[in-house]
Motif scaffolding. Structure first.
Motif, mmCIF file in Angstrom:
data_model
loop_
_atom_site.group_PDB
_atom_site.id
_atom_site.type_symbol
_atom_site.label_atom_id
_atom_site.label_comp_id
_atom_site.label_asym_id
_atom_site.label_seq_id
_atom_site.Cartn_x
_atom_site.Cartn_y
_atom_site.Cartn_z
ATOM 1 N N PRO A 1 0.829 -1.203 0.000
ATOM 2 C CA PRO A 1 0.000 0.000 0.000
ATOM 3 C C PRO A 1 0.865 1.254 0.000
ATOM 4 O O PRO A 1 1.903 1.312 0.673
ATOM 5 C CB PRO A 1 -0.792 -0.111 1.308
ATOM 6 N N GLN A 2 0.450 2.239 -0.774
ATOM 7 C CA GLN A 2 1.157 3.517 -0.798
ATOM 8 C C GLN A 2 0.144 4.620 -1.059
ATOM 9 O O GLN A 2 -0.480 4.639 -2.120
ATOM 10 C CB GLN A 2 2.252 3.533 -1.849
ATOM 11 N N GLY A 3 -0.001 5.519 -0.096
ATOM 12 C CA GLY A 3 -0.982 6.576 -0.226
ATOM 13 C C GLY A 3 -2.366 5.974 -0.351
ATOM 14 O O GLY A 3 -2.769 5.098 0.401
ATOM 15 N N GLY A 4 -3.100 6.420 -1.353
ATOM 16 C CA GLY A 4 -4.422 5.863 -1.602
ATOM 17 C C GLY A 4 -4.409 4.734 -2.598
ATOM 18 O O GLY A 4 -5.469 4.289 -3.042
ATOM 19 N N GLY A 5 -3.213 4.224 -2.967
ATOM 20 C CA GLY A 5 -3.111 3.156 -3.956
ATOM 21 C C GLY A 5 -2.086 2.122 -3.550
ATOM 22 O O GLY A 5 -1.965 1.762 -2.369
ATOM 23 N N PHE A 6 -1.271 1.683 -4.532
ATOM 24 C CA PHE A 6 -0.332 0.598 -4.298
ATOM 25 C C PHE A 6 0.955 0.827 -5.081
ATOM 26 O O PHE A 6 0.939 1.407 -6.166
ATOM 27 C CB PHE A 6 -0.942 -0.745 -4.741
ATOM 28 N N ARG A 7 2.051 0.354 -4.502
ATOM 29 C CA ARG A 7 3.319 0.284 -5.214
ATOM 30 C C ARG A 7 3.549 -1.176 -5.600
ATOM 31 O O ARG A 7 3.481 -2.073 -4.748
ATOM 32 C CB ARG A 7 4.478 0.776 -4.352
ATOM 33 N N VAL A 8 3.802 -1.429 -6.876
ATOM 34 C CA VAL A 8 4.001 -2.784 -7.389
ATOM 35 C C VAL A 8 5.437 -2.891 -7.890
ATOM 36 O O VAL A 8 5.812 -2.236 -8.868
ATOM 37 C CB VAL A 8 3.011 -3.100 -8.525
ATOM 38 N N ARG A 9 6.235 -3.691 -7.220
ATOM 39 C CA ARG A 9 7.614 -3.905 -7.639
ATOM 40 C C ARG A 9 7.724 -5.168 -8.484
ATOM 41 O O ARG A 9 7.027 -6.150 -8.246
ATOM 42 C CB ARG A 9 8.529 -4.043 -6.412
ATOM 43 N N THR A 10 8.615 -5.127 -9.461
ATOM 44 C CA THR A 10 8.885 -6.296 -10.285
ATOM 45 C C THR A 10 10.379 -6.593 -10.260
ATOM 46 O O THR A 10 11.190 -5.756 -9.861
ATOM 47 C CB THR A 10 8.435 -6.068 -11.739
ATOM 48 N N ALA A 11 10.728 -7.805 -10.703
ATOM 49 C CA ALA A 11 12.139 -8.196 -10.736
ATOM 50 C C ALA A 11 12.878 -7.549 -11.894
ATOM 51 O O ALA A 11 14.111 -7.560 -11.925
ATOM 52 C CB ALA A 11 12.249 -9.712 -10.828
ATOM 53 N N GLY B 1 12.255 -4.191 -13.417
ATOM 54 C CA GLY B 1 12.293 -2.766 -13.686
ATOM 55 C C GLY B 1 11.873 -1.939 -12.485
ATOM 56 O O GLY B 1 11.707 -2.460 -11.373
ATOM 57 N N PRO B 2 11.686 -0.636 -12.713
ATOM 58 C CA PRO B 2 11.295 0.251 -11.617
ATOM 59 C C PRO B 2 9.880 -0.068 -11.147
ATOM 60 O O PRO B 2 9.086 -0.667 -11.877
ATOM 61 C CB PRO B 2 11.367 1.645 -12.258
ATOM 62 N N PRO B 3 9.540 0.322 -9.921
ATOM 63 C CA PRO B 3 8.198 0.038 -9.401
ATOM 64 C C PRO B 3 7.121 0.811 -10.149
ATOM 65 O O PRO B 3 7.365 1.870 -10.733
ATOM 66 C CB PRO B 3 8.284 0.472 -7.934
ATOM 67 N N LEU B 4 5.916 0.245 -10.153
ATOM 68 C CA LEU B 4 4.747 0.879 -10.736
ATOM 69 C C LEU B 4 3.859 1.388 -9.624
ATOM 70 O O LEU B 4 3.834 0.833 -8.525
ATOM 71 C CB LEU B 4 3.956 -0.119 -11.585
ATOM 72 N N LEU B 5 3.109 2.438 -9.917
ATOM 73 C CA LEU B 5 2.108 2.935 -8.982
ATOM 74 C C LEU B 5 0.731 2.708 -9.577
ATOM 75 O O LEU B 5 0.496 2.986 -10.754
ATOM 76 C CB LEU B 5 2.334 4.419 -8.700
ATOM 77 N N ALA B 6 -0.168 2.180 -8.762
ATOM 78 C CA ALA B 6 -1.505 1.848 -9.237
ATOM 79 C C ALA B 6 -2.546 2.315 -8.238
ATOM 80 O O ALA B 6 -2.346 2.218 -7.028
ATOM 81 C CB ALA B 6 -1.630 0.345 -9.454
ATOM 82 N N ARG B 7 -3.659 2.782 -8.765
ATOM 83 C CA ARG B 7 -4.768 3.162 -7.895
ATOM 84 C C ARG B 7 -5.501 1.926 -7.383
ATOM 85 O O ARG B 7 -6.001 1.910 -6.262
ATOM 86 C CB ARG B 7 -5.725 4.076 -8.660
ATOM 87 N N THR B 8 -5.582 0.884 -8.217
ATOM 88 C CA THR B 8 -6.174 -0.387 -7.811
ATOM 89 C C THR B 8 -5.331 -1.527 -8.357
ATOM 90 O O THR B 8 -4.604 -1.367 -9.342
ATOM 91 C CB THR B 8 -7.620 -0.540 -8.316
ATOM 92 N N VAL B 9 -5.452 -2.691 -7.728
ATOM 93 C CA VAL B 9 -4.717 -3.894 -8.144
ATOM 94 C C VAL B 9 -5.686 -5.065 -8.153
ATOM 95 O O VAL B 9 -6.487 -5.238 -7.234
ATOM 96 C CB VAL B 9 -3.547 -4.183 -7.175
ATOM 97 N N ALA B 10 -5.609 -5.882 -9.207
ATOM 98 C CA ALA B 10 -6.364 -7.133 -9.284
ATOM 99 C C ALA B 10 -5.381 -8.294 -9.302
ATOM 100 O O ALA B 10 -4.531 -8.380 -10.190
ATOM 101 C CB ALA B 10 -7.239 -7.168 -10.532
ATOM 102 N N VAL B 11 -5.474 -9.169 -8.315
ATOM 103 C CA VAL B 11 -4.598 -10.332 -8.207
ATOM 104 C C VAL B 11 -5.290 -11.515 -8.877
ATOM 105 O O VAL B 11 -6.322 -11.986 -8.411
ATOM 106 C CB VAL B 11 -4.285 -10.657 -6.737
ATOM 107 N N ALA B 12 -4.724 -11.964 -9.992
ATOM 108 C CA ALA B 12 -5.293 -13.075 -10.757
ATOM 109 C C ALA B 12 -4.168 -14.039 -11.102
ATOM 110 O O ALA B 12 -3.851 -14.265 -12.268
ATOM 111 C CB ALA B 12 -5.977 -12.561 -12.026
ATOM 112 N N VAL B 13 -3.579 -14.619 -10.065
ATOM 113 C CA VAL B 13 -2.344 -15.383 -10.231
ATOM 114 C C VAL B 13 -2.578 -16.848 -10.547
ATOM 115 O O VAL B 13 -1.629 -17.639 -10.626
ATOM 116 C CB VAL B 13 -1.465 -15.277 -8.957
#
Length: 437
Positions: A112-122, A124-136
């Motif tokens: 969680p970051q602020g009102g959204g989410f920080r998404v890190r990957t192996a 590249g740089p992290p992404l910022l998202a207002r919403t996240v859908a986990v469909a793994v």
């Protein structure tokens, strides 16, 4: 900041991304397209579901399995099993035509970051998202019998861990389980020169019957209706009314998700299995010991006697169980804060697939204890994608996606004289491109 980041690029992730892009959201989809189908199912396997109930979902209803097969000059027919390789290729075709380009990266952290989410990957740089859908998908949730867990890793594996079974030729392999994965894995092992033996706690194996014709007299169709999960009223409810399942008490939903549509083999597999594979039915595994390169399984027979089965390898075809603890990519504090269904380990989800953490959505197996057994099958992607995207839009607010969001794209359809992939002769070609807002 993106409106939505979809983690996972299987049938559910691709369908969600297609609906989100069609709704004008800024969406990115991360993962290897159709990874579990391409990487974790042996050559020679077939799709158990009927082709007409195995479509991924696009908002305009296009890009079906039938369209894909038509583009190859073949037909996906009711009552004819479809090779897994064909279905995997269909998913890849859908990914190219129905939604935003998939980014083949490995997600390592969602925080969680602020009102959204920080998404890190192996990668590249992290992404910022207002919403996240986990469909793994199901791969993080493979189940192994407790008795196997003290064995050295080389002595046992899960059925989902094999793309190629030819390496077992000439070796004795115990296959644990009584469902389609166990039965088909055992049959394929025998057909590739191995010496499999099925071990199951059940006293008898269940086999699906040959599917009834799609066109039937009205009374017969009323008594035993078709659905995406099979024939019969109970299957029809699980298939067509997931929203009604969600309204049931939590303990009822948990029980339904765990027991409905239990282990059974496809009708077209029965002869192949019974001709080649011996089965120890009603046998319970209570111990497993490594003896050099061999494995000795201690079994209890239906009469209560103890027997030992000596094999070269053990394959556990014992399914998958939703468990938030297996999602190491989710921040530990975030996981701990999520409300779960009853006494289980799956997230409690609202009508739009949103968890108790605002902006965090789940799809697929993790949604089964909320919406029922259809979430365990490709067929459930159609119900999920539209509902989840409506939930995302509600969370984002009535004003819709934030103008100028990085990555915001929309699907633009244009016509040209030639036929598009899967289109009937004379149909205008349809293609997709990303356009900045």
């Amino acid at each position: 900041m993106d409106d939505l980041v979809v983690i996972g690029a299987g049938p559910y992730g691709l369908s969600i991304a297609a609906h989100a892009a069609g709704a004008g959201l800024g969406v990115r989809v991360l993962g290897r397209p159709m990874a579990s189908w391409r990487d974790h199912m042996p050559d020679g396997m077939y799709l158990k579901s009927e082709p007409w109930s195995s479509n991924l979902s696009a908002p305009d209803g296009r890009h079906t399995l039938a369209e894909y097969c038509a583009s190859l000059g073949t037909v996906a027919e009711h009552g004819t099993p479809l090779p897994i390789g064909t279905f995997s290729a269909y998913g890849m075709w859908f990914a190219r035509h129905a939604g935003p380009q998939v980014e083949e990266v490995t997600v390592t952290e969602v925080t969680p970051q602020g009102g959204g989410f920080r998404v890190r990957t192996a990668e590249g740089p992290p992404l910022l998202a207002r919403t996240v859908a986990v469909a793994v998908g199901v791969m993080p949730f493979a189940q192994h019998p407790e008795a196997l867990r003290d064995l050295p890793p080389a002595h046992y594996s899960h059925s989902s861990g094999h793309r190629d079974l030819s390496g077992f030729a000439g070796r004795e392999v115990a296959v644990l389980g009584a469902g389609q994965a166990a039965l088909e894995t055992a049959a394929l092992l025998a057909e590739q020169g191995a010496r499999p033996c099925l071990v199951a706690r059940r006293s008898r194996l269940n086999w699906n019957t040959v599917p009834q014709p799609l066109s039937r007299p009205p009374l017969r169709a009323l008594r035993d209706p078709h659905s995406g999960l099979g024939t019969g009223w109970r299957s029809w409810v699980w298939s067509e009314l997931p929203w009604a399942v969600r309204r049931l008490p939590a303990h009822t939903r948990e029980r339904i998700a765990a027991t409905a549509l239990g282990p059974a083999g496809a009708w077209w597999l029965r002869d192949r299995f019974e001709r080649r594979v011996p089965a120890l039915l009603g046998h319970r595994l209570h111990r497993a010991v490594a003896a050099g390169e061999r494995t000795r399984l201690g079994l209890t027979t239906p009469a209560g006697e103890s027997v030992v089965l000596d094999v070269a390898h053990v394959i556990a075809a014992t399914g998958f169980a939703p468990d938030l603890a297996r999602l190491g990519m989710l921040d530990a504090g975030l996981r701990a804060a999520l409300t779960t269904v009853g006494n289980g380990r799956a997230p409690e989800l609202g009508p739009g697939f949103e968890s108790s953490w605002p902006g965090l959505f789940f799809a697929g197996l993790l949604a089964a204890p909320s919406f029922g057994p259809s979430m365990r099958f490709v067929h459930g992607a159609g119900f999920t994608a539209g509902r989840l995207v409506r939930g995302v839009r509600k969370r984002l607010g009535a004003r819709g996606p934030r103008p100028g969001s990085p990555g915001v794209a929309r699907l633009v359809r244009a016509a040209s004289p030639g036929p598009g992939p899967g289109a009937p002769p004379g149909h205008p070609k349809t293609y997709l491109r990303r356009e900045p807002r």
